[in-house]
Design an enzyme around this catalytic site. Structure first.
Site, PDB file in Angstrom:
ATOM      1  N   CYS A 174       0.845  -1.199   0.000  1.00  0.00           N
ATOM      2  CA  CYS A 174       0.000   0.000   0.000  1.00  0.00           C
ATOM      3  C   CYS A 174       0.879   1.247   0.000  1.00  0.00           C
ATOM      4  CB  CYS A 174      -0.928  -0.006   1.208  1.00  0.00           C
ATOM      5  SG  CYS A 174      -1.957   1.470   1.336  1.00  0.00           S
ATOM      6  N   CYS A 191      -0.407   4.137   2.104  1.00  0.00           N
ATOM      7  CA  CYS A 191      -0.286   3.927   3.549  1.00  0.00           C
ATOM      8  C   CYS A 191       1.130   4.217   4.041  1.00  0.00           C
ATOM      9  CB  CYS A 191      -0.634   2.484   3.915  1.00  0.00           C
ATOM     10  SG  CYS A 191      -2.240   1.919   3.366  1.00  0.00           S
ATOM     11  N   ASP A 192       2.131   3.847   3.250  1.00  0.00           N
ATOM     12  CA  ASP A 192       3.501   3.776   3.763  1.00  0.00           C
ATOM     13  C   ASP A 192       4.497   4.714   3.097  1.00  0.00           C
ATOM     14  OD1 ASP A 192       2.612   1.779   5.450  1.00  0.00           O
ATOM     15  OD2 ASP A 192       3.128   0.172   4.052  1.00  0.00           O
TER      16      ASP A 192
END
Length: 311
Positions: free
Chosen positions: A131, A134-135
């Site tokens: 993701c 997300c990261d």
């Protein structure tokens, strides 16, 4: 007993909920984690009709949930453990109890595929990610790789380039499958370095990712690349644990349905990324959900009561 229970709170599930409630059905939706499904981890959505300006995945997910709640859809955050779909009355077993419905709409979606490398699971969250939205912030000023050649991979590479020092885009073929507009953006981005005809052979590092080893498919040459993060974007696999051996699926595990989202089990419908179809996109998930809700209502009117009287 509910008219319909929807399992999954992604685009397909929430849309099914909206259409079910608008049709006057008594509906309950179960979601295990958070609303929106995969779009909740999508950086930017640019191709959903009506949104002229791009909208972030999390924002779109929030709007979908708000829309569903506007029609008083009952949303319960709980994990569905099992389904009993053989009888006329369908049963959904969760951590908190057992629920009955005349119909089921299954919209559990899909999740990213893994490469299957030795250290992939070990380093998940320590340099291996699925993701980018997300990261990405964890890799500001660092070197990362994205593995894949479709829309998701190229979108991830473009997004990561806003944070990372360099993005290696590794694709096993000599051309992308992604849309042309994404290909053009990748090729114009100086931070993105495309590596064609190559596979990731192994992940380097002891406690976290320090690099990857890639193999060129044309000449079999090996190359080690020092980097701090690897993002895998090679496709999806269905979240089909609840339906295996219960409804008909493809060899890949995607549910087989007709144009009305009907499975081979009467009263059971599948919508969204869980089903086999030519295009897994937000717009097709929304369409699936709407069709499934209307088909469920039609099933109740035409077949459910008749079936009970015949028992």
């Amino acid at each position: 007993m509910y008219d319909v229970i929807i399992v999954g709170g992604g685009v397909a599930g929430l849309t099914a909920g909206i259409y079910a409630k608008r049709a006057g059905m008594n509906a309950l939706l179960f979601e295990q984690m958070f609303p929106g499904g995969q779009i909740a981890t999508t950086y930017m959505v640019e191709n959903y009709p009506g949104f002229i300006e791009p909208i972030s995945g999390p924002d779109l997910a929030m709007k979908l949930e708000e829309h569903a709640r506007k029609f008083n859809l009952d949303i319960m955050y709980d994990q569905v453990m099992n389904l009993n779909i053989d009888g006329k009355i369908k049963k959904v077993i969760t951590n908190k109890g057992e629920y009955e419905a005349k119909t089921l709409i299954l919209a559990m979606g899909a999740q990213p595929k893994m490469l299957g490398l030795d250290k992939e699971q070990k380093f998940r969250g320590r340099g291996v990610s699925y993701c980018a939205t997300c990261d990405a912030m964890f890799y500001k000023g660092q070197d990362v790789a994205v593995v894949g050649g479709g829309d998701t991979a190229l979108t991830d590479a473009i997004y990561l380039a806003q944070y990372a020092n360099r993005v290696y885009l590794i694709h096993r073929r000599d051309e992308f499958r992604a849309s042309q507009i994404l290909q053009d953006r990748v090729m114009k981005n100086d931070k993105i370095h495309v590596i064609w005809n190559s596979n990731v052979e192994s992940i380097l590092g002891e406690e976290k990712v320090t690099g990857i080893r890639i193999r060129n498919k044309i000449n079999n040459d090996m190359e080690d690349i020092e980097l701090q993060g690897m993002f895998v974007a090679i496709g999806i696999q269905p979240n089909n644990e609840l339906i295996i051996d219960k409804v008909k699926t493809t060899d890949s595990g995607f549910a087989i349905v007709n144009e009305n989202m009907e499975t081979d089990i009467p009263g059971v419908f599948v919508a969204g990324d869980l089903r086999q179809k030519p295009l897994w996109q937000i717009i097709t998930a929304a369409s699936d959900g709407a069709i499934a809700a209307m088909a469920a209502q039609r099933y109740i009117i035409e077949k459910f009561e008749e079936g009970l009287s015949g028992n």
